[in-house]
Design a protein around this motif. Structure first.
Motif, PDB file in Angstrom:
ATOM      1  N   MET A 274       0.862  -1.173   0.000  1.00 23.69           N
ATOM      2  CA  MET A 274       0.000   0.000   0.000  1.00 23.69           C
ATOM      3  C   MET A 274       0.901   1.226   0.000  1.00 23.69           C
ATOM      4  SD  MET A 274      -2.745  -1.411   2.746  1.00 23.69           S
ATOM      5  CE  MET A 274      -3.710   0.064   2.943  1.00 23.69           C
ATOM      6  N   LEU A 275       0.801   1.992  -1.080  1.00 19.65           N
ATOM      7  CA  LEU A 275       1.757   3.075  -1.325  1.00 19.65           C
ATOM      8  C   LEU A 275       1.959   3.980  -0.114  1.00 19.65           C
ATOM      9  CD1 LEU A 275       3.362   4.465  -3.796  1.00 19.65           C
ATOM     10  CD2 LEU A 275       1.531   6.126  -3.675  1.00 19.65           C
ATOM     11  N   GLN A 276       0.865   4.573   0.386  1.00 19.48           N
ATOM     12  CA  GLN A 276       1.046   5.581   1.432  1.00 19.48           C
ATOM     13  C   GLN A 276       1.488   4.973   2.764  1.00 19.48           C
ATOM     14  OE1 GLN A 276      -2.591   7.806   0.038  1.00 19.48           O
ATOM     15  NE2 GLN A 276      -1.491   9.481   1.006  1.00 19.48           N
ATOM     16  N   ARG A 277       1.148   3.705   2.968  1.00 18.29           N
ATOM     17  CA  ARG A 277       1.580   3.039   4.200  1.00 18.29           C
ATOM     18  C   ARG A 277       3.032   2.575   4.098  1.00 18.29           C
ATOM     19  NH1 ARG A 277      -0.565  -2.911   5.324  1.00 18.29           N
ATOM     20  NH2 ARG A 277       1.100  -3.297   3.821  1.00 18.29           N
ATOM     21  N   ASP A 278       3.403   2.005   2.923  1.00 14.05           N
ATOM     22  CA  ASP A 278       4.677   1.291   2.827  1.00 14.05           C
ATOM     23  C   ASP A 278       5.844   2.106   2.248  1.00 14.05           C
ATOM     24  OD1 ASP A 278       3.549  -0.993   3.897  1.00 14.05           O
ATOM     25  OD2 ASP A 278       2.856  -1.701   1.949  1.00 14.05           O
ATOM     26  N   LEU A 279       5.515   3.119   1.429  1.00 12.31           N
ATOM     27  CA  LEU A 279       6.610   3.828   0.754  1.00 12.31           C
ATOM     28  C   LEU A 279       7.587   4.506   1.728  1.00 12.31           C
ATOM     29  CD1 LEU A 279       7.805   4.469  -2.047  1.00 12.31           C
ATOM     30  CD2 LEU A 279       6.512   6.606  -1.999  1.00 12.31           C
ATOM     31  N   PRO A 280       7.099   5.196   2.789  1.00 17.62           N
ATOM     32  CA  PRO A 280       8.051   5.858   3.688  1.00 17.62           C
ATOM     33  C   PRO A 280       9.114   4.896   4.245  1.00 17.62           C
ATOM     34  CG  PRO A 280       5.842   6.675   4.095  1.00 17.62           C
ATOM     35  CD  PRO A 280       5.704   5.515   3.146  1.00 17.62           C
ATOM     36  N   HIS A 281       8.702   3.685   4.662  1.00 17.70           N
ATOM     37  CA  HIS A 281       9.671   2.708   5.201  1.00 17.70           C
ATOM     38  C   HIS A 281      10.642   2.269   4.112  1.00 17.70           C
ATOM     39  CE1 HIS A 281       7.139   2.513   8.717  1.00 17.70           C
ATOM     40  NE2 HIS A 281       6.110   2.229   7.944  1.00 17.70           N
ATOM     41  N   LEU A 282      10.061   2.011   2.911  1.00 17.03           N
ATOM     42  CA  LEU A 282      10.917   1.553   1.809  1.00 17.03           C
ATOM     43  C   LEU A 282      11.966   2.618   1.479  1.00 17.03           C
ATOM     44  CD1 LEU A 282      11.427  -0.578  -0.503  1.00 17.03           C
ATOM     45  CD2 LEU A 282      10.052   0.917  -1.953  1.00 17.03           C
ATOM     46  N   LEU A 283      11.545   3.884   1.463  1.00 17.05           N
ATOM     47  CA  LEU A 283      12.489   4.951   1.085  1.00 17.05           C
ATOM     48  C   LEU A 283      13.643   5.058   2.074  1.00 17.05           C
ATOM     49  CD1 LEU A 283      10.105   7.743  -0.261  1.00 17.05           C
ATOM     50  CD2 LEU A 283      11.602   6.222  -1.574  1.00 17.05           C
ATOM     51  N   ALA A 284      13.356   4.831   3.352  1.00 14.52           N
ATOM     52  CA  ALA A 284      14.439   4.872   4.344  1.00 14.52           C
ATOM     53  C   ALA A 284      15.484   3.810   3.986  1.00 14.52           C
ATOM     54  CB  ALA A 284      13.877   4.640   5.736  1.00 14.52           C
ATOM     55  N   ASP A 285      15.025   2.621   3.603  1.00 16.97           N
ATOM     56  CA  ASP A 285      15.956   1.551   3.223  1.00 16.97           C
ATOM     57  C   ASP A 285      16.640   1.859   1.894  1.00 16.97           C
ATOM     58  OD1 ASP A 285      15.383   0.121   5.525  1.00 16.97           O
ATOM     59  OD2 ASP A 285      13.739  -0.992   4.585  1.00 16.97           O
ATOM     60  N   VAL A 286      15.920   2.519   0.972  1.00 17.48           N
ATOM     61  CA  VAL A 286      16.513   2.875  -0.320  1.00 17.48           C
ATOM     62  C   VAL A 286      17.663   3.859  -0.106  1.00 17.48           C
ATOM     63  CG1 VAL A 286      16.101   4.220  -2.444  1.00 17.48           C
ATOM     64  CG2 VAL A 286      14.518   2.392  -1.800  1.00 17.48           C
ATOM     65  N   TRP A 309       3.663  15.202  -1.986  1.00 19.52           N
ATOM     66  CA  TRP A 309       3.742  14.105  -1.005  1.00 19.52           C
ATOM     67  C   TRP A 309       4.997  13.247  -1.227  1.00 19.52           C
ATOM     68  CZ3 TRP A 309       3.859   8.775  -0.633  1.00 19.52           C
ATOM     69  CH2 TRP A 309       3.616   8.245   0.637  1.00 19.52           C
ATOM     70  N   LEU A 310       5.289  12.927  -2.479  1.00 20.13           N
ATOM     71  CA  LEU A 310       6.448  12.069  -2.775  1.00 20.13           C
ATOM     72  C   LEU A 310       7.738  12.749  -2.300  1.00 20.13           C
ATOM     73  CD1 LEU A 310       5.811  10.692  -6.382  1.00 20.13           C
ATOM     74  CD2 LEU A 310       5.581   9.470  -4.219  1.00 20.13           C
ATOM     75  N   GLU A 311       7.836  14.040  -2.593  1.00 17.71           N
ATOM     76  CA  GLU A 311       9.058  14.767  -2.231  1.00 17.71           C
ATOM     77  C   GLU A 311       9.215  14.828  -0.705  1.00 17.71           C
ATOM     78  OE1 GLU A 311       9.561  18.376  -4.368  1.00 17.71           O
ATOM     79  OE2 GLU A 311      11.157  19.090  -3.038  1.00 17.71           O
ATOM     80  N   ARG A 312       8.104  15.055  -0.016  1.00 16.68           N
ATOM     81  CA  ARG A 312       8.173  15.113   1.453  1.00 16.68           C
ATOM     82  C   ARG A 312       8.569  13.747   2.015  1.00 16.68           C
ATOM     83  NH1 ARG A 312       3.395  18.103   1.380  1.00 16.68           N
ATOM     84  NH2 ARG A 312       2.255  16.316   2.175  1.00 16.68           N
ATOM     85  N   ALA A 313       8.010  12.674   1.433  1.00 17.57           N
ATOM     86  CA  ALA A 313       8.328  11.319   1.913  1.00 17.57           C
ATOM     87  C   ALA A 313       9.823  11.041   1.717  1.00 17.57           C
ATOM     88  CB  ALA A 313       7.484  10.292   1.173  1.00 17.57           C
TER      89      ALA A 313
END
Ligand SMILES: C[S@@+](CC[C@H](N)C(=O)[O-])C[C@H]1O[C@@H](n2cnc3c(N)ncnc32)[C@H](O)[C@@H]1O
Length: 350
Positions: A274-286, A309-313
């Motif tokens: 789920m994009l809004q739930r999962d992307l923030p965690h994924l980006l930290a790992d990226v 939103w993407l830029e803030r995440a």
């Protein structure tokens, strides 16, 4: 440029309740809108280096609910049920008219109901049948050319044809920025970003997707460009698991593409994305696997996503890394005015 103003005009085909004599007038009006859409894209349609583009963009071309895309000699028509402001036979006439104008050999039809789960088994079967809606059957694989790169599209392999045309300009940017870089392509689908990176001289590419079928298609995209596979890997994995493991193994990348879906079920694993739930965690790992000076292309086309939103995440995932926005690309001109606006940002990570 397609005007946003056109969206508010009266929808075509709203005269269904009017006398039968109105029907030819409606057909004439729809055809004139197809002509106008084709005229707006004349430069793209005449470009030998680019044999795929969006020809009709729904409401932005005053044809709500009707999308027509060109893949070489084939047209693919998307009928978006909840927005379609004409009957199916009017849509068919419009597509036949467009095929004639563009000298296309066939038109394949894709149904987009409000909820994908409501596609009927008959519609699903029709979207995988060689028999077209209009014209003569195409080959299962149609190779398109985009900025000199060859990509394999499949007009009757289900709902999707394998190439998201709204990413054309981002693929060009990837090709221009990939030379000498180690490229990681998450949610790679048919690996078109990886193929253009390889053509652009990437040192290595790693494509990660849960769909092994999509990855096999990705290998075909490499083969279509005569690329050796030695430095290129295609990994059937959940992007979240892959990046976490890569971090533990201290792998580093110089260009990372993150273009996830809004929602997806990872086949077999019983997990959902789920994009809004999962992307923030994924980006930290990226960011943890980004070499200093790495470029990140982050993209999503969730309709409800607020533009920044993407830029803030991405910035929030920074944890001590400097995240500098390099470019906030517009969609290609043939997609202007699209409600499903795909949003993307290029950033440099230091
Ligand atoms: C929007 S498409 C990606 C488009 C692709 N970047 C392109 O430009 O062609 C979504 C892809 O994500 C894959 N996917 C969905 N959930 C995933 C997950 N958790 N990990 C890896 N891939 C996933 C799907 O199989 C699908 O191929």
């Amino acid at each position: 440029m397609i005007s946003r103003r056109t969206r508010s005009r009266r929808a075509v085909g709203q005269n269904a309740a009017q006398p039968a004599a109105a029907a030819p007038r409606a057909a004439h009006s729809i055809r004139s809108r197809i002509d106008a859409a084709i005229r707006r894209r004349a430069h793209l349609l005449a470009d030998f280096d680019c044999t795929a583009c969006r020809v009709v963009n729904g409401a932005a071309d005053d044809l709500p609910g009707l999308i027509i895309e060109r893949f070489g000699p084939v047209l693919i028509a998307q009928l978006h049920a909840e927005r379609l402001a004409m009957s199916e036979s009017e849509a068919r006439d419009a597509c036949a008219y467009a095929a004639d104008a563009l000298r296309a050999s066939s038109v394949y039809r894709k149904w987009y109901p409000p909820h994908r789960g409501t596609i009927t088994p008959q519609q699903r079967a029709a979207m995988s049948a060689a028999e077209p809606w209009i014209g003569v059957a195409a080959a299962p694989n149609v190779t398109i050319v985009e900025n000199g790169v060859r990509l394999v599209a499949r007009p009757y392999d289900g709902l999707l044809a394998g190439v998201f045309l709204d990413q054309r300009d981002n693929r060009r940017r990837v090709a221009q920025r990939a030379a000498g870089r180690r490229v990681l392509n998450l949610f790679s689908y048919t690996c078109s970003f990886s193929a253009v990176a390889a053509v652009g001289g990437a040192a290595a590419t790693t494509s990660v997707d849960v769909s092994r079928k999509a990855l096999a298609w990705g290998r075909e995209n490499f083969a279509a460009n005569g690329l050796e596979l030695t430095a290129h890997s295609f990994l059937g994995d959940d992007a979240r698991d892959f990046v976490r493991r890569a971090g533990r193994r201290e792998r580093r990348y110089d260009l990372v593409i993150v273009d996830p879906p809004t929602f997806a079920r990872a086949a077999g694993a019983g997990r959902v994305w789920m994009l809004q739930r999962d992307l923030p965690h994924l980006l930290a790992d990226v960011l943890a696997v980004c070499e200093r000076g790495a470029l990140v292309l982050l993209s999503a086309n969730q309709r409800t996503l607020e533009p920044r939103w993407l830029e803030r995440a991405l910035r929030a995932a920074g944890a001590g890394r400097r995240v500098e926005a390099v470019e906030r690309p517009e969609l290609p001109a043939d997609f202007a005015g699209d409600d499903d606006l795909s949003r993307s940002i290029w950033a440099r990570i230091d």
